[in-house]
Design a protein around this motif. Structure first.
Motif, PDB file in Angstrom:
ATOM      1  N   HIS A   1      87.710 -30.828 -12.056  1.00  0.00           N
ATOM      2  CA  HIS A   1      87.844 -31.323 -13.431  1.00  0.00           C
ATOM      3  C   HIS A   1      88.703 -30.328 -14.191  1.00  0.00           C
ATOM      4  CE1 HIS A   1      85.711 -33.045 -17.241  1.00  0.00           C
ATOM      5  NE2 HIS A   1      86.826 -33.682 -16.955  1.00  0.00           N
ATOM      6  N   PHE A   2      89.883 -30.784 -14.633  1.00  0.00           N
ATOM      7  CA  PHE A   2      90.827 -29.865 -15.253  1.00  0.00           C
ATOM      8  C   PHE A   2      91.766 -30.610 -16.189  1.00  0.00           C
ATOM      9  CE2 PHE A   2      92.359 -31.249 -11.145  1.00  0.00           C
ATOM     10  CZ  PHE A   2      93.698 -31.571 -11.351  1.00  0.00           C
TER      11      PHE A   2
ATOM     12  N   LYS B   1      90.041 -27.978  -7.084  1.00  0.00           N
ATOM     13  CA  LYS B   1      89.896 -28.345  -8.494  1.00  0.00           C
ATOM     14  C   LYS B   1      89.200 -29.701  -8.581  1.00  0.00           C
ATOM     15  CE  LYS B   1      93.915 -25.932 -10.280  1.00  0.00           C
ATOM     16  NZ  LYS B   1      95.109 -26.055 -11.104  1.00  0.00           N
TER      17      LYS B   1
ATOM     18  N   ASP C   1      84.106 -28.165 -14.215  1.00  0.00           N
ATOM     19  CA  ASP C   1      84.773 -28.020 -12.928  1.00  0.00           C
ATOM     20  C   ASP C   1      83.841 -27.332 -11.939  1.00  0.00           C
ATOM     21  OD1 ASP C   1      87.072 -28.108 -11.139  1.00  0.00           O
ATOM     22  OD2 ASP C   1      87.228 -25.948 -11.476  1.00  0.00           O
TER      23      ASP C   1
END
Length: 144
Positions: free
Chosen positions: A54-55, A52, A91
């Motif tokens: 960008h979340f 991951k 992401d």
């Protein structure tokens, strides 16, 4: 076959908190700050957020946009309190950039961080205290 299974089991970090647990506990510990940015050693956690970049991350009543990258021997987190939105494209974009660059900038950042880190704090988790690292001490609650 038994040796392989035992080797695999020894690589599992039993008893360590997950990266998501440390992230949640730190944001709570700081009373859900508007932003923060820290490093955590790979060896200190079980990385349940692998892949991951960008979340969204929900903590209490706050949502955070998390920018995360592996920069061996650390994982770098940049957390900004913002309204939840779909971050799928961002992401994917960040992951593609890391692959195209063969991870070399991330490795360089991690190696540089070894010498640039000047501050550390302790995060209390259910599985014990974990040290996280900063380039400089943050002013808690600061907007910048």
């Amino acid at each position: 076959m038994i040796k392989f299974v035992n080797l695999f089991k020894s690589k599992i970090k039993v008893g360590l908190p997950t990266s998501s647990e440390v992230l949640t506990h730190y944001l709570r510990q700081c009373n859900e700050p508007p932003w923060t940015s820290y490093f955590i050693k790979y060896s200190s956690i079980r990385d349940d957020q692998w892949g991951k970049s960008h979340f969204n991350w929900q903590v209490g009543k706050s949502n955070y946009h998390i920018l995360r990258t592996g920069c061996y021997p650390y994982i770098k987190y940049h957390c900004t309190k913002r309204k939840a939105q779909d971050l799928t494209i961002e992401d994917y974009f960040f992951r593609v950039i890391k692959v195209i660059n063969l991870g070399i900038p991330c490795l360089a950042y991690g190696l540089a961080a070894i010498y640039l880190i000047r501050h550390e704090e302790i995060v209390n988790t259910h599985k014990g205290d974990i040290i996280i690292y900063f380039l400089y001490p943050e002013e808690k609650g600061s907007l910048y």
